[in-house]
Every structure is written in structure tokens, then in C-alpha cells.
Design a protein around this motif. Structure first.
Motif, PDB file in Angstrom:
ATOM      1  N   LEU A  56       0.931  -1.361  -0.187  1.00  0.00           N
ATOM      2  CA  LEU A  56      -0.278  -0.299  -0.013  1.00  0.00           C
ATOM      3  C   LEU A  56       0.562   1.046   0.332  1.00  0.00           C
ATOM      4  O   LEU A  56       0.479   2.867  -0.820  1.00  0.00           O
ATOM      5  CB  LEU A  56      -1.147   0.090   1.217  1.00  0.00           C
ATOM      6  N   LEU A  57       2.194   1.118   0.415  1.00  0.00           N
ATOM      7  CA  LEU A  57       3.368   1.980   0.882  1.00  0.00           C
ATOM      8  C   LEU A  57       3.679   2.724  -0.705  1.00  0.00           C
ATOM      9  O   LEU A  57       3.261   3.694  -1.164  1.00  0.00           O
ATOM     10  CB  LEU A  57       4.111   2.557   1.908  1.00  0.00           C
ATOM     11  N   PHE A  58       3.826   1.775  -1.067  1.00  0.00           N
ATOM     12  CA  PHE A  58       4.220   1.978  -2.592  1.00  0.00           C
ATOM     13  C   PHE A  58       3.432   1.818  -3.415  1.00  0.00           C
ATOM     14  O   PHE A  58       4.065   3.100  -4.208  1.00  0.00           O
ATOM     15  CB  PHE A  58       4.730  -0.170  -2.945  1.00  0.00           C
ATOM     16  N   LEU A  59       2.684   1.690  -3.414  1.00  0.00           N
ATOM     17  CA  LEU A  59       0.956   2.259  -4.603  1.00  0.00           C
ATOM     18  C   LEU A  59       0.818   3.177  -4.374  1.00  0.00           C
ATOM     19  O   LEU A  59       0.657   4.130  -5.267  1.00  0.00           O
ATOM     20  CB  LEU A  59       0.050   1.005  -3.774  1.00  0.00           C
ATOM     21  N   LEU A  60       0.874   4.384  -2.766  1.00  0.00           N
ATOM     22  CA  LEU A  60       0.380   5.710  -2.542  1.00  0.00           C
ATOM     23  C   LEU A  60       1.861   6.347  -3.018  1.00  0.00           C
ATOM     24  O   LEU A  60       1.245   7.573  -4.343  1.00  0.00           O
ATOM     25  CB  LEU A  60       0.100   5.582  -1.107  1.00  0.00           C
ATOM     26  N   VAL A  61       3.142   6.021  -2.736  1.00  0.00           N
ATOM     27  CA  VAL A  61       3.929   6.759  -3.225  1.00  0.00           C
ATOM     28  C   VAL A  61       4.229   6.332  -5.423  1.00  0.00           C
ATOM     29  O   VAL A  61       4.117   7.324  -5.969  1.00  0.00           O
ATOM     30  CB  VAL A  61       5.256   6.737  -2.548  1.00  0.00           C
ATOM     31  N   THR A  62       3.776   5.428  -5.604  1.00  0.00           N
ATOM     32  CA  THR A  62       3.295   6.052  -6.816  1.00  0.00           C
ATOM     33  C   THR A  62       2.021   6.451  -7.643  1.00  0.00           C
ATOM     34  O   THR A  62       2.339   7.405  -8.085  1.00  0.00           O
ATOM     35  CB  THR A  62       3.174   3.883  -8.049  1.00  0.00           C
ATOM     36  N   ALA A  63       0.785   6.617  -6.889  1.00  0.00           N
ATOM     37  CA  ALA A  63      -0.270   7.212  -7.000  1.00  0.00           C
ATOM     38  C   ALA A  63       0.109   8.536  -6.912  1.00  0.00           C
ATOM     39  O   ALA A  63      -0.247   9.662  -7.555  1.00  0.00           O
ATOM     40  CB  ALA A  63      -1.454   6.977  -6.204  1.00  0.00           C
ATOM     41  N   LEU A  64       0.925   8.560  -5.800  1.00  0.00           N
ATOM     42  CA  LEU A  64       1.238  10.339  -5.998  1.00  0.00           C
ATOM     43  C   LEU A  64       2.213  10.734  -7.369  1.00  0.00           C
ATOM     44  O   LEU A  64       3.307  12.121  -7.258  1.00  0.00           O
ATOM     45  CB  LEU A  64       2.325  10.741  -4.740  1.00  0.00           C
ATOM     46  N   GLY A  65       2.860   9.762  -8.031  1.00  0.00           N
ATOM     47  CA  GLY A  65       3.848  10.198  -9.504  1.00  0.00           C
ATOM     48  C   GLY A  65       5.123   9.383  -9.524  1.00  0.00           C
ATOM     49  O   GLY A  65       5.508  10.092 -10.434  1.00  0.00           O
ATOM     50  N   LEU A  66       4.985   9.393  -8.062  1.00  0.00           N
ATOM     51  CA  LEU A  66       6.884   8.731  -8.263  1.00  0.00           C
ATOM     52  C   LEU A  66       6.728   7.493  -9.751  1.00  0.00           C
ATOM     53  O   LEU A  66       6.073   6.599  -9.167  1.00  0.00           O
ATOM     54  CB  LEU A  66       7.494   8.466  -7.311  1.00  0.00           C
ATOM     55  N   PRO A  67       7.547   7.611 -10.494  1.00  0.00           N
ATOM     56  CA  PRO A  67       7.222   6.680 -11.406  1.00  0.00           C
ATOM     57  C   PRO A  67       8.752   5.129 -10.580  1.00  0.00           C
ATOM     58  O   PRO A  67       9.339   5.611 -11.251  1.00  0.00           O
ATOM     59  CB  PRO A  67       9.103   7.431 -12.214  1.00  0.00           C
ATOM     60  N   LEU A  68       7.754   4.857  -9.628  1.00  0.00           N
ATOM     61  CA  LEU A  68       8.768   3.373  -9.391  1.00  0.00           C
ATOM     62  C   LEU A  68       8.137   2.245  -9.930  1.00  0.00           C
ATOM     63  O   LEU A  68       8.496   1.081  -9.646  1.00  0.00           O
ATOM     64  CB  LEU A  68       7.618   3.661  -7.948  1.00  0.00           C
ATOM     65  N   LEU A  69       7.191   1.899 -11.138  1.00  0.00           N
ATOM     66  CA  LEU A  69       6.750   1.186 -11.522  1.00  0.00           C
ATOM     67  C   LEU A  69       7.594   0.687 -12.621  1.00  0.00           C
ATOM     68  O   LEU A  69       8.480   1.734 -13.522  1.00  0.00           O
ATOM     69  CB  LEU A  69       5.502   1.490 -12.511  1.00  0.00           C
ATOM     70  N   ALA A  70       7.800  -0.515 -13.241  1.00  0.00           N
ATOM     71  CA  ALA A  70       8.550  -1.201 -14.634  1.00  0.00           C
ATOM     72  C   ALA A  70       8.374   0.055 -15.888  1.00  0.00           C
ATOM     73  O   ALA A  70       7.481   0.360 -16.255  1.00  0.00           O
ATOM     74  CB  ALA A  70       8.322  -2.386 -14.885  1.00  0.00           C
ATOM     75  N   GLY A  71       9.750   0.615 -16.085  1.00  0.00           N
ATOM     76  CA  GLY A  71       9.821   1.266 -16.639  1.00  0.00           C
ATOM     77  C   GLY A  71       8.876   2.946 -16.522  1.00  0.00           C
ATOM     78  O   GLY A  71       9.223   4.052 -17.939  1.00  0.00           O
ATOM     79  N   GLY A  72       9.679   3.172 -16.109  1.00  0.00           N
ATOM     80  CA  GLY A  72       9.149   4.677 -14.977  1.00  0.00           C
ATOM     81  C   GLY A  72       7.831   5.388 -14.974  1.00  0.00           C
ATOM     82  O   GLY A  72       7.852   6.399 -15.320  1.00  0.00           O
ATOM     83  N   ARG A  73       6.961   4.112 -14.615  1.00  0.00           N
ATOM     84  CA  ARG A  73       5.309   4.802 -15.118  1.00  0.00           C
ATOM     85  C   ARG A  73       5.203   4.814 -13.262  1.00  0.00           C
ATOM     86  O   ARG A  73       5.756   4.104 -12.783  1.00  0.00           O
ATOM     87  CB  ARG A  73       5.030   3.525 -15.733  1.00  0.00           C
ATOM     88  N   GLY A  74       4.247   6.098 -13.459  1.00  0.00           N
ATOM     89  CA  GLY A  74       4.314   6.776 -12.010  1.00  0.00           C
ATOM     90  C   GLY A  74       2.953   7.134 -12.411  1.00  0.00           C
ATOM     91  O   GLY A  74       2.785   7.795 -13.621  1.00  0.00           O
ATOM     92  N   GLY A  75       2.243   7.365 -11.477  1.00  0.00           N
ATOM     93  CA  GLY A  75       1.154   8.739 -11.113  1.00  0.00           C
ATOM     94  C   GLY A  75      -0.336   7.855 -11.810  1.00  0.00           C
ATOM     95  O   GLY A  75      -0.238   6.485 -11.226  1.00  0.00           O
ATOM     96  N   LEU A  76      -1.402   8.328 -11.215  1.00  0.00           N
ATOM     97  CA  LEU A  76      -2.905   8.407 -11.491  1.00  0.00           C
ATOM     98  C   LEU A  76      -3.480   7.105 -12.246  1.00  0.00           C
ATOM     99  O   LEU A  76      -3.530   6.602 -12.540  1.00  0.00           O
ATOM    100  CB  LEU A  76      -3.516   8.800 -11.052  1.00  0.00           C
ATOM    101  N   GLY A  77      -2.518   7.673 -13.114  1.00  0.00           N
ATOM    102  CA  GLY A  77      -2.253   7.207 -14.706  1.00  0.00           C
ATOM    103  C   GLY A  77      -2.473   4.850 -15.053  1.00  0.00           C
ATOM    104  O   GLY A  77      -3.723   4.698 -15.262  1.00  0.00           O
ATOM    105  N   VAL A  78      -2.171   4.995 -14.492  1.00  0.00           N
ATOM    106  CA  VAL A  78      -1.800   3.503 -14.078  1.00  0.00           C
ATOM    107  C   VAL A  78      -2.731   2.603 -13.345  1.00  0.00           C
ATOM    108  O   VAL A  78      -2.812   1.507 -13.888  1.00  0.00           O
ATOM    109  CB  VAL A  78       0.248   3.358 -12.957  1.00  0.00           C
ATOM    110  N   PHE A  79      -3.539   3.392 -12.363  1.00  0.00           N
ATOM    111  CA  PHE A  79      -4.203   2.270 -11.436  1.00  0.00           C
ATOM    112  C   PHE A  79      -5.712   2.588 -12.314  1.00  0.00           C
ATOM    113  O   PHE A  79      -6.907   2.052 -12.381  1.00  0.00           O
ATOM    114  CB  PHE A  79      -4.887   3.468 -10.346  1.00  0.00           C
ATOM    115  N   VAL A  80      -5.697   2.973 -14.593  1.00  0.00           N
ATOM    116  CA  VAL A  80      -6.545   2.747 -15.200  1.00  0.00           C
ATOM    117  C   VAL A  80      -5.996   2.413 -16.582  1.00  0.00           C
ATOM    118  O   VAL A  80      -6.815   2.274 -16.646  1.00  0.00           O
ATOM    119  CB  VAL A  80      -7.710   4.131 -15.761  1.00  0.00           C
ATOM    120  N   GLY A  81      -5.375   1.804 -16.639  1.00  0.00           N
ATOM    121  CA  GLY A  81      -4.792   0.975 -17.773  1.00  0.00           C
ATOM    122  C   GLY A  81      -4.719  -0.485 -17.040  1.00  0.00           C
ATOM    123  O   GLY A  81      -5.584  -0.704 -16.832  1.00  0.00           O
ATOM    124  N   PRO A  82      -3.805  -1.190 -18.216  1.00  0.00           N
ATOM    125  CA  PRO A  82      -4.153  -2.461 -18.528  1.00  0.00           C
ATOM    126  C   PRO A  82      -3.328  -3.206 -17.311  1.00  0.00           C
ATOM    127  O   PRO A  82      -3.961  -4.479 -16.517  1.00  0.00           O
ATOM    128  CB  PRO A  82      -3.593  -3.345 -20.064  1.00  0.00           C
TER     129      PRO A  82
END
Length: 186
Positions: A56-82
């Protein structure tokens, strides 16, 4: 309390670091990444509650925009993608993996952590991921399942590695496996 927070933050960081490994994206937008192994490790090492909190902490900081997902993705948009279903499923995957390791004490830890990772980190995670992918891509559940079938062998390898790493960590520092600590301290 501070020790729990430190462990939760540490495993959120482990999940982030595993996203730095180069990703390989399949044509429908879902990357092959080592981060799901971080989720399995969080549950196996920290236990159900702390493992889920680390995710949950990881997902929170990712949602806040940190590019922590593979490929440097982050932000709220990743929560509406595939991958949205997989991201949400990470919380349940860590929780279920941790719960199994906490409760099943009659077998060697490597086997328990490995099988717990298969159940939590593959079966539970794919349940969320397939439903999410079907909704986002407007596919049937069978079509979405077929799309992610290529990931299963790699995820089995991650589950085996998680079991071996958890057991090795337990041999080196038994107190570091919080999922195996007395239930009163959890």
C-alpha cells in the motif's frame, strides 16, 4: 512500532528497486517485471498485515507520481490502465502470501514460502489482474487469461526464488522473518 514502520518502508523500497530492472513489455501493455517478486517477498518476510502495508505504501507513492513502476511509470493513470487489476491485486497477494507463511508452520520454510507465493502471488494476483485487464481492454475473462498466460512460468520462478530467499534469510537471521515471529508481536 518504529521497527514495523522501518520494515514496511524497506519492503516498499525493495518493490521499487525491483522495478529498476529493465522491463520487457508485451504487445497489450503489461510488462514483465521483477516487482511481483517484491510483493511475494513482502508477504513471506513481513507477514500478512505488514506485507500488505508495504505494498500500500508503494502504491501510494506511485499514485502521487513517483515513477516507481517498471519502465518509470507512475501517477494515477497507471490505476486505469491494463495493469490496474494487478496493482490492486498486489495488496491481496502480499496479504495472502504472508497469512499462509504465518499459519503454516509444519513444513520447511522454503516450501511454505514458495507455495504461499504461488497461491498469493500467482493465483490471487492473477484473479485481480485478469478481471482488471478484461474490464480495461474490453475482453472476456478467457481472452484476458490467454493474454497473461505467458507470464505464468516466470512467476513460478519468482515464487521458487522467494521461497529460497526467505529460507536463506531465516537461516542467516531468524528474527528477520517477521511472518514467523510470535503472533502477539504482529
Amino acid at each position: 512500532m518504529e521497527r514495523n514502520l522501518a520494515h514496511i518502508a524497506l519492503f516498499a523500497a525493495v518493490i521499487a528497486v525491483l522495478g529498476l530492472l529493465p522491463k520487457l513489455s508485451l504487445g497489450f501493455g503489461v510488462p514483465i517485471t521483477a516487482q511481483s517478486m517484491g510483493v511475494m517477498l513482502a508477504g513471506a518476510v513481513l507477514g500478512s498485515k505488514r506485507g500488505a502495508l508495504a505494498v500500500l505504501l508503494f502504491l501510494l507513492v506511485t499514485a502521487l507520481g513517483l515513477p516507481l513502476l517498471a519502465g518509470g511509470r507512475g501517477g494515477l493513470g497507471v490505476f486505469v490502465g491494463p495493469t490496474a487489476g494487478f496493482l490492486v491485486g498486489w495488496v491481496a497477494a502480499a496479504f495472502v502470501t504472508g497469512l499462509i507463511v504465518e499459519q503454516w508452520r509444519s513444513a520447511p520454510l522454503a516450501i511454505v514460502a514458495g507455495l504461499a507465493s504461488v497461491i498469493g502471488g500467482i493465483v490471487v494476483l492473477y484473479g485481480f489482474g485478469i478481471v482488471g485487464m478484461a474490464l480495461v481492454l474490453d475482453k472476456t475473462l478467457i481472452e484476458a487469461t490467454a493474454l497473461v498466460a505467458a507470464f505464468i512460468p516466470g512467476d513460478f520462478a519468482k515464487a521458487i526464488i522467494t521461497g529460497l530467499l526467505t529460507a536463506a534469510l531465516h537461516r542467516a537471521r531468524p528474527a528477520s522473518i517477521l511472518s514467523r515471529q510470535a503472533r502477539a508481536s504482529a
